[in-house]
Design an enzyme around this catalytic site. Structure first.
Site, short mmCIF file in Angstrom:
data_model
loop_
_atom_site.label_atom_id
_atom_site.label_comp_id
_atom_site.label_asym_id
_atom_site.label_seq_id
_atom_site.Cartn_x
_atom_site.Cartn_y
_atom_site.Cartn_z
N ASP A 12 3.06 -4.58 -5.63
CA ASP A 12 4.03 -4.66 -6.40
C ASP A 12 4.03 -3.31 -6.90
O ASP A 12 3.51 -2.38 -6.87
CB ASP A 12 3.51 -5.67 -7.79
CG ASP A 12 4.56 -5.82 -8.71
OD1 ASP A 12 5.77 -6.00 -8.38
OD2 ASP A 12 4.16 -5.86 -9.85
N ASP A 14 6.23 -2.28 -10.56
CA ASP A 14 6.03 -2.25 -11.88
C ASP A 14 4.78 -2.71 -12.53
O ASP A 14 4.49 -3.79 -12.31
CB ASP A 14 7.13 -2.81 -12.73
CG ASP A 14 8.62 -2.40 -12.25
OD1 ASP A 14 8.71 -1.25 -12.14
OD2 ASP A 14 9.64 -3.18 -12.22
#
Length: 237
Positions: A12, A14
């Site tokens: 991922d 952020d």
């Protein structure tokens, strides 16, 4: 963990590679609290709302999820809606406008521990991909100076173009593994969001690493994380 057991790492963005989650959190808070100020009988939007209903999800899904939690109904609208429109898409676009303004003004740097892990995995020949619900992923990767490390990026725009449901569905992670030419069983998912950890577990990946940037270690484990760390330097090979 033993990285020799895995061929790929699916990150991922952020909150895992870059601290842009804090920018997202601020943008969501400003947008929702401004909206709620015009709604009778509504408590303010909180950080807990972010983790429970918004974090890790495609933008419009996050708007829908939060509004549903408050019993608020708005028209869906259209992605072309202006940020001023009182629709799901209008609120989502208002949030995106705020995020881009902060990113352009302040820039972003990757977490040092995350960069150390990227360096080590590249040296071992582990294949790397980014799987992000954000449509801003390419801009964030470029701003952080790490775009060239990832031959595969499955972000919000790719998901929309390919008709892939967003997290907590596992489809975007599965698409990244397929594009890298690896199996799910030999792939590691690295996520800080509850919805992302749920996606990794639902996809049957070899290992799901939860990165606790505020969601809480117990919560991430409950959602399906096999291992929870506070920083990616903790799992250097």
């Amino acid at each position: 963990m033993d990285w020799n057991s895995y061929d790929a790492a699916l990150f991922d963005l952020d909150g895992v590679l870059t601290p842009t989650a804090t920018v997202h959190m601020q943008a969501w808070s400003e947008m929702f609290n401004d909206f709620l100020a015009g709604q009778d009988g509504q408590d303010p939007y909180t950080e807990r709302d972010y983790y429970a209903y918004v974090d890790g999800k495609p933008r419009y899904d996050g708007v829908r999820s939060f509004l549903e939690s408050r019993g608020i109904e708005l028209p869906e609208g259209d992605p072309s809606d202006s940020p001023e429109q009182q629709s799901v898409c209008g609120l989502g676009n208002r949030k995106n406008e705020a995020f881009n303004a902060v990113l352009e003004r302040d820039g972003v740097e990757a977490y040092p521990g995350s960069v150390r892990l990227l360096d080590a995995l590249e040296a071992k020949g582990v294949r790397l991909a980014v799987v992000s619900s954000s449509q801003n992923a390419p801009a964030v990767l470029a701003a952080a100076g790490i775009a060239d490390r990832f031959p595969v990026v499955v972000d919000g725009r790719v998901a929309k173009a390919d008709g892939l449901p967003g997290k907590p569905a596992p489809d975007t992670f599965l698409a990244a593994a397929e594009r890298l030419g690896v199996t799910r069983e030999r792939s590691v998912v690295l996520e800080d969001a509850e919805s992302g950890v749920e996606a990794g577990r639902a996809g049957g990946f070899g290992l799901v690493v939860g990165v606790d940037r505020g969601a809480g270690a117990d919560t991430l484990r409950e959602r399906g994380a096999d291992l929870v760390v506070g920083d990616l330097a903790e799992i250097l090979p």
